[in-house]
Design a protein around this motif. Structure first.
Motif, PDB file in Angstrom:
ATOM      1  N   ASP A   1       0.783  -1.219  -0.166  1.00  0.00           N
ATOM      2  CA  ASP A   1      -0.116  -0.037   0.106  1.00  0.00           C
ATOM      3  C   ASP A   1       0.775   1.433   0.039  1.00  0.00           C
ATOM      4  O   ASP A   1       0.209   2.392  -0.134  1.00  0.00           O
ATOM      5  N   LEU A   2       2.133   1.278  -0.089  1.00  0.00           N
ATOM      6  CA  LEU A   2       3.163   2.340  -0.007  1.00  0.00           C
ATOM      7  C   LEU A   2       3.728   2.496  -1.345  1.00  0.00           C
ATOM      8  O   LEU A   2       4.479   3.293  -1.710  1.00  0.00           O
ATOM      9  N   ILE A   3       3.445   1.629  -2.280  1.00  0.00           N
ATOM     10  CA  ILE A   3       4.035   1.499  -3.845  1.00  0.00           C
ATOM     11  C   ILE A   3       3.838   2.664  -4.345  1.00  0.00           C
ATOM     12  O   ILE A   3       4.830   3.581  -4.871  1.00  0.00           O
ATOM     13  N   SER A   4       2.663   3.327  -4.423  1.00  0.00           N
ATOM     14  CA  SER A   4       2.327   4.581  -5.131  1.00  0.00           C
ATOM     15  C   SER A   4       3.224   5.875  -4.308  1.00  0.00           C
ATOM     16  O   SER A   4       3.785   6.670  -5.148  1.00  0.00           O
ATOM     17  N   ASP A   5       3.298   5.845  -3.039  1.00  0.00           N
ATOM     18  CA  ASP A   5       4.118   6.969  -2.501  1.00  0.00           C
ATOM     19  C   ASP A   5       5.556   6.842  -2.754  1.00  0.00           C
ATOM     20  O   ASP A   5       6.336   7.760  -2.869  1.00  0.00           O
ATOM     21  N   LEU A   6       5.936   5.391  -2.861  1.00  0.00           N
ATOM     22  CA  LEU A   6       7.514   5.118  -3.157  1.00  0.00           C
ATOM     23  C   LEU A   6       7.885   5.693  -4.474  1.00  0.00           C
ATOM     24  O   LEU A   6       8.672   6.143  -4.773  1.00  0.00           O
ATOM     25  N   ARG A   7       7.010   5.304  -5.267  1.00  0.00           N
ATOM     26  CA  ARG A   7       7.133   5.624  -6.771  1.00  0.00           C
ATOM     27  C   ARG A   7       7.279   7.079  -6.894  1.00  0.00           C
ATOM     28  O   ARG A   7       8.134   7.658  -7.855  1.00  0.00           O
TER      29      ARG A   7
ATOM     30  N   ASP B   1      10.884  -0.717 -12.435  1.00  0.00           N
ATOM     31  CA  ASP B   1       9.589  -0.096 -11.662  1.00  0.00           C
ATOM     32  C   ASP B   1      10.046   0.405 -10.123  1.00  0.00           C
ATOM     33  O   ASP B   1       9.241   0.797  -9.269  1.00  0.00           O
ATOM     34  N   GLY B   2      11.364   0.385  -9.817  1.00  0.00           N
ATOM     35  CA  GLY B   2      11.880   0.729  -8.506  1.00  0.00           C
ATOM     36  C   GLY B   2      12.178  -0.512  -7.392  1.00  0.00           C
ATOM     37  O   GLY B   2      12.705  -0.114  -6.597  1.00  0.00           O
ATOM     38  N   THR B   3      11.707  -1.582  -7.985  1.00  0.00           N
ATOM     39  CA  THR B   3      11.715  -2.515  -6.896  1.00  0.00           C
ATOM     40  C   THR B   3      13.304  -2.806  -6.660  1.00  0.00           C
ATOM     41  O   THR B   3      13.593  -3.081  -5.246  1.00  0.00           O
ATOM     42  N   LYS B   4      14.086  -2.962  -7.765  1.00  0.00           N
ATOM     43  CA  LYS B   4      15.504  -3.146  -7.501  1.00  0.00           C
ATOM     44  C   LYS B   4      16.088  -1.999  -6.619  1.00  0.00           C
ATOM     45  O   LYS B   4      16.848  -2.353  -5.612  1.00  0.00           O
ATOM     46  N   PHE B   5      15.670  -0.886  -6.692  1.00  0.00           N
ATOM     47  CA  PHE B   5      16.326   0.215  -5.810  1.00  0.00           C
ATOM     48  C   PHE B   5      15.909   0.108  -4.297  1.00  0.00           C
ATOM     49  O   PHE B   5      16.788   0.063  -3.551  1.00  0.00           O
ATOM     50  N   TRP B   6      14.720  -0.320  -4.292  1.00  0.00           N
ATOM     51  CA  TRP B   6      14.202  -0.189  -2.877  1.00  0.00           C
ATOM     52  C   TRP B   6      14.778  -1.632  -2.184  1.00  0.00           C
ATOM     53  O   TRP B   6      15.124  -1.507  -0.896  1.00  0.00           O
TER      54      TRP B   6
ATOM     55  N   GLU C   1       8.109  -0.194   8.862  1.00  0.00           N
ATOM     56  CA  GLU C   1       8.455   1.114   9.371  1.00  0.00           C
ATOM     57  C   GLU C   1       9.804   2.064   9.004  1.00  0.00           C
ATOM     58  O   GLU C   1       9.679   3.064   8.924  1.00  0.00           O
ATOM     59  N   TYR C   2      10.429   1.154   8.255  1.00  0.00           N
ATOM     60  CA  TYR C   2      11.713   1.834   7.781  1.00  0.00           C
ATOM     61  C   TYR C   2      11.227   2.705   6.451  1.00  0.00           C
ATOM     62  O   TYR C   2      11.604   3.812   6.312  1.00  0.00           O
ATOM     63  N   PHE C   3      10.562   2.313   5.623  1.00  0.00           N
ATOM     64  CA  PHE C   3      10.011   2.845   4.337  1.00  0.00           C
ATOM     65  C   PHE C   3       8.993   4.174   4.648  1.00  0.00           C
ATOM     66  O   PHE C   3       8.960   5.277   4.119  1.00  0.00           O
ATOM     67  N   GLU C   4       7.914   3.616   5.735  1.00  0.00           N
ATOM     68  CA  GLU C   4       7.066   4.677   6.270  1.00  0.00           C
ATOM     69  C   GLU C   4       7.951   5.754   6.924  1.00  0.00           C
ATOM     70  O   GLU C   4       7.644   7.099   6.593  1.00  0.00           O
ATOM     71  N   ALA C   5       8.886   5.529   7.618  1.00  0.00           N
ATOM     72  CA  ALA C   5       9.649   6.672   8.205  1.00  0.00           C
ATOM     73  C   ALA C   5      10.485   7.588   7.137  1.00  0.00           C
ATOM     74  O   ALA C   5      10.478   8.751   7.335  1.00  0.00           O
ATOM     75  N   ALA C   6      10.887   6.883   6.192  1.00  0.00           N
ATOM     76  CA  ALA C   6      11.427   7.745   5.030  1.00  0.00           C
ATOM     77  C   ALA C   6      10.610   8.513   4.457  1.00  0.00           C
ATOM     78  O   ALA C   6      10.799   9.758   4.149  1.00  0.00           O
TER      79      ALA C   6
END
Length: 226
Positions: free
Chosen positions: A89-95, A107-112, A131-136
């Protein structure tokens, strides 16, 4: 003899586990954001992600555990894996906020995955993967670097700005002095590339950097268009 061997083995295991725990400890985070226009000039080529050209905004590079002596832990869990399902559910925000510009387009998966395995696994004592990705993402919103610079009249217009003015603008907005990394483009211009903010071990609050990253910049740097 068997008893002595057993005790010796247990001591070795305890020692190994204690070393492992220490190796995964850290003092603070570097929260690093990069300017996409400078990234493309740095690499002399870049590829937009499959979701399309990112916004003309700073993008997250990573949230990196650091030691005060200037070293850092990495790849702390040999069995650590990136579980995309945990952040679906964070993929859109991560993109939008943590886009990849590497080639070929992806699609960014390799980077993440790289950021989690190399850096995130060293913060597992404080943050799990989600929590790691949410925090960033929250830290990026909290800093709002582009707006801080625009408020000081510093815009991505290919213009040249005093490095001290860039630092002052970010300090005015966040309360803390950033670390600045520059690149040199093919025309040999020093460009605003990456901005380092220091964060406490809970990854929730900016702090004064215990140690600034050693990065070189000219006294006047370009803020390129993207």
């Amino acid at each position: 003899m068997k008893l002595q061997f057993s005790i010796f083995t247990k001591l070795l295991i305890i020692q190994y586990l204690s070393i492992l725990c220490v190796s995964q400890d850290f003092d603070f985070f570097y929260f690093v954001q990069q300017w996409p226009g400078s990234y493309c000039d740095t690499k002399q080529s870049c590829c937009y992600p499959k979701s399309g050209k990112p916004a003309a905004d700073f993008g997250i590079h990573g949230l990196w555990p650091e030691y005060k002596d200037g070293s850092y832990p990495s790849n702390c869990d040999p069995d650590g894996v990136f579980e995309k399902s945990q952040i679906s559910d964070l993929i859109s925000d991560l993109r939008q906020n943590w886009p990849t510009l590497s080639c070929p387009s992806n699609d960014g998966t390799k980077f993440w995955t790289h950021e989690w395995v190399k850096h995130g696994t060293c913060a597992e004592s404080e943050l799990d993967q989600r929590e790691y990705f949410e925090a960033a993402l929250k830290l990026k919103e909290k800093a709002n670097l582009l707006q801080a610079l625009k408020n000081a009249g510093i815009k991505p217009d290919d213009g040249f700005y005093e490095l001290e003015s860039i630092i002052a603008a970010i300090k005015e907005a966040t309360g803390f002095t950033p670390g600045i990394e520059c690149n040199v483009d093919p025309e040999h211009n020093s460009q605003l590339y990456q901005i380092y903010m220091c964060v406490d071990t809970s990854a929730s609050e900016f702090i004064q950097c215990p140690k600034q990253p050693r990065k070189k910049c000219a006294s006047t740097v370009q803020f390129p268009r993207f």
